[in-house]
Every structure is written in C-alpha cells, then in structure tokens.
Design a protein around this motif. Sequence first.
Motif, short mmCIF file in Angstrom:
data_model
loop_
_atom_site.label_atom_id
_atom_site.label_comp_id
_atom_site.label_asym_id
_atom_site.label_seq_id
_atom_site.Cartn_x
_atom_site.Cartn_y
_atom_site.Cartn_z
N PRO A 1 0.82 -1.23 0.00
CA PRO A 1 0.00 0.00 0.00
C PRO A 1 0.85 1.27 0.00
CG PRO A 1 -0.70 -1.51 1.74
CD PRO A 1 0.56 -2.09 1.15
N ARG B 1 -10.82 -2.85 -4.27
CA ARG B 1 -10.03 -2.87 -3.03
C ARG B 1 -8.78 -1.97 -3.07
NH1 ARG B 1 -9.82 -8.42 -1.86
NH2 ARG B 1 -12.03 -8.24 -1.36
N PRO B 2 -7.94 -2.03 -4.16
CA PRO B 2 -6.75 -1.16 -4.17
C PRO B 2 -7.12 0.32 -4.16
CG PRO B 2 -6.66 -2.81 -5.94
CD PRO B 2 -8.01 -2.92 -5.32
N ALA C 1 -8.11 1.30 -0.72
CA ALA C 1 -6.92 1.32 0.15
C ALA C 1 -6.17 2.64 -0.05
CB ALA C 1 -6.01 0.14 -0.16
N THR D 1 -8.08 5.63 1.30
CA THR D 1 -8.07 5.64 2.76
C THR D 1 -6.71 6.06 3.30
OG1 THR D 1 -9.65 3.83 2.65
CG2 THR D 1 -8.67 4.27 4.80
N MET D 2 -5.64 5.51 2.67
CA MET D 2 -4.28 5.84 3.12
C MET D 2 -3.97 7.32 2.87
SD MET D 2 -2.32 2.93 3.92
CE MET D 2 -0.87 3.94 3.79
N TYR E 1 -17.53 3.15 4.49
CA TYR E 1 -16.62 4.25 4.18
C TYR E 1 -17.36 5.57 4.31
CZ TYR E 1 -13.33 0.83 2.46
OH TYR E 1 -12.45 -0.21 2.39
#
Lengths: 213, 213
Positions: A38, B37-38, B41, B44-45, B57
Amino acid sequence: MELTKRQEAILEIVRSNGPITSEQIADRLSLTRATLRPDLAILTMAGLLEARPRVGYFFSGKSPNRIVAQKLRRIEVGTVMSRPVVVQDDSSTHDAIVAMFLEDCGTLFVVDEQGLLQGVVSRKDLLKLNMGGPQDLQKLPVGIVMTRMPNIVTVEAGDSVWTAAKKLVVHEVDAVPVTRRVARSDGKDGLEVVGRLSKTNITRLFVELGEST
Amino acid sequence: MELTKRQEAILEIVRSNGPITSEQIADRLSLTRATLRPDLAILTMAGLLEARPRVGYFFSGKSPNRIVAQKLRRIEVGTVMSRPVVVQDDSSTHDAIVAMFLEDCGTLFVVDEQGLLQGVVSRKDLLKLNMGGPQDLQKLPVGIVMTRMPNIVTVEAGDSVWTAAKKLVVHEVDAVPVTRRVARSDGKDGLEVVGRLSKTNITRLFVELGEST
C-alpha cells in the motif's frame, strides 16, 4: 498529503539506491513485500516514485512542490476575479478619487462611450498629482494621469491566475483588467472590461488554499 | 496526488452517500469488490476516505488540497518580507508622499526618535487628503492621516506567511510591519520595525511556488 515515517523511509531508500525492487526495499526495512504494497502504491500514485516492470522503483524527481505548482497553475482568473470599477474617459481626477473611495478599490479602468477600455488609473497615479503642490483636481481630466492603450497589461478570464500574478509582478502593477476582445461599431477591435484581478485577489486565494485540511 | 477517474467516482459516491459499504460502492459502479479494493486502500491511506468496521466508508473531509495547504502554511514571513520604509513622526504628509515615490512602496511606517513603531500610513490614507479640496501638504503632519498604535496590525518574522496573508485580508490592508518587541529606554515596551510584508510579497511568492517543476 502527510507522509508516514515509513513512507519517508521508503522515499529516502529509493532516492539513494533507485532503481530498486520492492523486495530489496522490504529487505532494508525488515518488512514483507505485502506490508509495503500500500505504501508503494501511494507513493507511486502521488507521483513521488515511478515503477518500471523488471527494473524496480525509482525516484521520479518530482517533489511535493510540483504538486503545489500544478495546483496553482490550474486555477483560472475567472474564478477569483473581482467586479471591475470603471469611470468614463471624460471624468476628472477628482471624480476618479471619489469613485475609488466609494468602491474601495485601488485601480480604476477608464472606458469610452462604448464601454471599451481606454486607460487604467491607480492610487499611485493619482497620488503623484500631489507632488506638484496644491491643484484643483476637478479641472484635471483623468486622461492626464492614466496609463493608455496599447500600454495596458491585460488578462482574459480563461488565463491561469498564475500567469496573471506573473504579469502583476513583472509589470509592477497592483491590478490588471480582465478583458474580452469585441468588434467596435467603427469596425476596429476593442477590449471590453469583464473583471479586475488584483494582488488582493491573489492574497485571498493564497489564504483560501492554505485553509484546506 | 493525481486521482484516477475511478477514484474520483468513488470519492463522489462516498461524499454524497456515506457512510456506505464497499459492496454498495461496487454495485453503483458495476464492479466487483476485489477490483475496488486497491482504490479504496489508496483513498483511505491518502486520508481522503475513512473506514469504520460494520459502518462503511465515509468522506474524511480532507481533500487532496491538503498538501498545498501544508506547504503554504510552512513558509515564514522572514523568508519573503521586504525592507521596511520608515519616516519620523514629525514628518509632513508631503514628506511621506515623497518617501513613497523615492522608495516605490505603498505603505510607510512612522517611528519615534528611538525607532519604535508609532503609526502606519498607506497610499489610500494620503489620497484621502485630496477629498477636501486643495491643501498645503507641507503643513499637514503625517500624524493626522496615519493609523496609530495600538490599532496597528503587526506580524513577526517567525509567523507563517499564511497567517500574515490572513491578517492582510481580514484587516483590509496592503501591508503590515514585521516587528520585534524591545524594551524602551523609559522602561515601557515598544515595537522595532524589522520588515514589511505586503500583498506584493504574497503575489511574488505565489508566482515562485507555481514555478517549481
């Protein structure tokens, strides 16, 4: 975008050792590739790292400053400009000063009877009148102090604010008229004034950009 | 950080519908959860989305502009300020206008015999003198038009330029004195003027920040 300590460590490793594979980065940090995935995705998406198949990651040479630069260059004059304040070209310097105080603006645009741009007059231009001792400003036309076409620096609403800011700095003026080219009734081209872009607009934008959290 | 079209679509869905689960986002985009999903991610990151177990979310309220904001807030006044232009508090308004043209600056700082800040005078303050008809500016002291302590907005060299820009906007002034508190010989505190921060400095900085590549 705030980088984590781990992301900064990755950047530093790639900067010093790139191109470098994700296995090698993982080794140096004593982490698994899965853990790093990530972080590498984020650094790549942010444009800080670049990845090439079978070569590895390398430092893009783009700094976070480039992200700032790109943002600043994308904003258009039309989104931040103010309403223009205009006076007719037969106004006196006294009228111009009164208009400045009524509208609380530092730069006026002088237009002809068709509303087309003839001149620009600033506080500095008007203050200069005081250098020669007391004068009757009602009798002095605005034309004697204004900057005239074609010596006026202008911008268009679709120009970037960054380009406009550069003009303010290079030409040492506090504001520029935002104009649109129109056909005059006499067949010649002229500039219609649609807005005003000043150092005040730039300062407001600067404050606004710093407010995003 | 440059988002992909799909990431922007996700952001927009969460902004309008959050909290929302990844299944629901996937449904709306006609994609599988595995495909998303990626992207989730990364969003979110990057701090753009937040995820809560069993809730879904939601939009964090943080935008990609945060990186720009942080950069702008980190620059200090001391790195971009100009040299201050000062006149003594027994100067005439005529002297003040002459000093403005000699030094080509729009704001003067008025100091006492110890060099401590007493007032601020702008082009606008001086232009106001013309509103009352012709006057002998040699006989009018600068004190009658200046803004006086303690009504002067000041900044320090270590303040952020962003804070200073905000003061320029909020207090509607073109420049503020950069000051340092010092002990006066009479035992009272005073402000020594060490610089000048104006909308021109902000505009120059804006141009500079847009130049990074």
